[in-house]
Design a protein around this motif. Structure first.
Motif, short mmCIF file in Angstrom:
data_model
loop_
_atom_site.label_atom_id
_atom_site.label_comp_id
_atom_site.label_asym_id
_atom_site.label_seq_id
_atom_site.Cartn_x
_atom_site.Cartn_y
_atom_site.Cartn_z
N UNK A 147 8.74 8.57 -1.28
CA UNK A 147 7.73 9.30 -0.51
C UNK A 147 6.72 9.96 -1.43
N UNK A 148 5.63 10.43 -0.85
CA UNK A 148 4.61 11.13 -1.64
C UNK A 148 5.16 12.43 -2.20
N UNK A 192 14.39 16.29 -4.90
CA UNK A 192 13.88 15.90 -3.59
C UNK A 192 13.49 14.44 -3.65
N UNK A 193 14.04 13.64 -2.79
CA UNK A 193 13.68 12.23 -2.76
C UNK A 193 14.35 11.44 -3.87
N UNK A 194 13.98 10.16 -3.93
CA UNK A 194 14.59 9.28 -4.92
C UNK A 194 13.57 8.32 -5.50
N UNK A 195 13.92 7.81 -6.66
CA UNK A 195 13.18 6.71 -7.28
C UNK A 195 13.79 5.44 -6.71
N UNK A 196 12.96 4.58 -6.11
CA UNK A 196 13.49 3.37 -5.49
C UNK A 196 13.39 2.16 -6.39
N UNK A 197 12.34 2.10 -7.22
CA UNK A 197 12.15 0.94 -8.11
C UNK A 197 11.47 1.36 -9.39
N UNK A 198 11.78 0.63 -10.45
CA UNK A 198 11.10 0.79 -11.74
C UNK A 198 10.67 -0.59 -12.20
N UNK A 227 8.25 12.96 -3.15
CA UNK A 227 9.06 12.59 -4.31
C UNK A 227 8.16 12.29 -5.51
N UNK A 228 7.03 11.65 -5.23
CA UNK A 228 6.07 11.33 -6.30
C UNK A 228 5.56 12.60 -6.96
N UNK A 229 5.26 13.61 -6.16
CA UNK A 229 4.78 14.88 -6.71
C UNK A 229 5.83 15.49 -7.64
N UNK A 230 7.09 15.43 -7.23
CA UNK A 230 8.15 15.96 -8.09
C UNK A 230 8.27 15.16 -9.37
N UNK A 231 8.19 13.83 -9.26
CA UNK A 231 8.29 12.97 -10.44
C UNK A 231 7.16 13.26 -11.42
N UNK A 232 5.96 13.48 -10.91
CA UNK A 232 4.83 13.79 -11.77
C UNK A 232 5.06 15.10 -12.52
N UNK A 233 5.70 16.05 -11.89
CA UNK A 233 6.02 17.31 -12.55
C UNK A 233 7.11 17.12 -13.61
N UNK A 234 7.94 16.11 -13.41
CA UNK A 234 9.04 15.84 -14.33
C UNK A 234 8.69 14.78 -15.37
N UNK A 235 7.42 14.59 -15.64
CA UNK A 235 7.01 13.54 -16.58
C UNK A 235 7.62 13.71 -17.96
N UNK A 236 7.79 14.94 -18.41
CA UNK A 236 8.38 15.17 -19.74
C UNK A 236 9.85 14.75 -19.75
N UNK A 237 10.57 14.96 -18.64
CA UNK A 237 11.96 14.52 -18.56
C UNK A 237 12.03 13.00 -18.53
N UNK A 238 11.08 12.39 -17.83
CA UNK A 238 11.04 10.94 -17.75
C UNK A 238 10.80 10.34 -19.14
N UNK A 248 0.83 -1.21 0.00
CA UNK A 248 0.00 0.00 0.00
C UNK A 248 0.87 1.26 0.00
N UNK A 249 1.93 1.26 0.79
CA UNK A 249 2.84 2.40 0.82
C UNK A 249 3.52 2.58 -0.54
N UNK A 250 3.89 1.47 -1.16
CA UNK A 250 4.53 1.55 -2.48
C UNK A 250 3.58 2.10 -3.52
N UNK A 251 2.33 1.67 -3.49
CA UNK A 251 1.36 2.15 -4.47
C UNK A 251 1.05 3.63 -4.27
N UNK A 252 1.01 4.06 -3.01
CA UNK A 252 0.72 5.46 -2.72
C UNK A 252 1.82 6.39 -3.21
N UNK A 253 3.04 5.90 -3.28
CA UNK A 253 4.16 6.74 -3.70
C UNK A 253 4.71 6.30 -5.06
N UNK A 254 3.83 5.80 -5.92
CA UNK A 254 4.28 5.39 -7.25
C UNK A 254 3.35 5.93 -8.32
N UNK A 255 3.84 5.92 -9.54
CA UNK A 255 3.02 6.37 -10.66
C UNK A 255 3.16 5.40 -11.83
N UNK A 256 2.10 5.32 -12.57
CA UNK A 256 2.07 4.51 -13.78
C UNK A 256 2.27 5.44 -14.96
#
Length: 142
Positions: free
Chosen positions: A77-78, A128-134, A80-91, A45-53
């Motif tokens: 963390x959540x 801020x934060x890190x990506x732990x798994x892909x 970090x997820x918010x930052x990753x969502x903002x960086x979707x174009x870089x991803x 549950x923690x992993x799903x809350x801090x992950x994105x598809x």
């Protein structure tokens, strides 16, 4: 004078005992909560809350074959997820660049390496934060 000394000694003993009990409780609580984090295990549950598809990404490989791929990216963390969502174009840019240099054979056998490379590259751009798994959750090779 003796009564004041006796009261003072009693107060010191009571305060010392309370301090020791408080410290013991604090250590116990910190160890109970910290064992999960220290071992690196998080609940699903923690992993799903801090992950994105990711969205489906369709691109070509170096030999002209096309691939459609989708990932679940897990952060620590959540926030970090918010930052990753903002960086979707870089991803997406990182993904396209990584896939563009792969051929059919390396794509079929090197998904784990691709996931690891994606994790490393994303962590390079995160502030801020890190990506732990892909995780690769969908792939179609054409």
């Amino acid at each position: 004078m003796k009564i004041k000394n006796r009261v003072f000694k009693t107060m010191i003993i009571v305060f010392s005992a309370l301090t020791l009990i408080g410290a013991a409780i604090l250590i116990i609580v910190m160890n109970l909560n910290g064992t999960e984090e220290a071992s690196g295990k998080r609940s699903i549950d923690e992993m799903r809350e801090s992950s994105m598809l990711t969205e489906d990404i369709t691109t070509d490989l170096i030999n002209g074959d096309f691939v459609r791929i989708r990932f679940r990216i897990v952060t620590d963390s959540k926030r970090s997820l918010e930052e990753l969502q903002k960086r979707d174009f870089q991803m997406q840019n990182i993904l396209i660049k990584e896939l563009a240099v792969m051929d059919l054979k390396s794509f079929q056998s090197g998904l784990g390496e691709l996931e690891e490379q994606l994790k490393i590259k994303l962590n390079e751009v995160m502030s801020q934060g890190t990506v732990t798994d892909v995780y690769t959750v969908d792939k179609v090779l054409q």
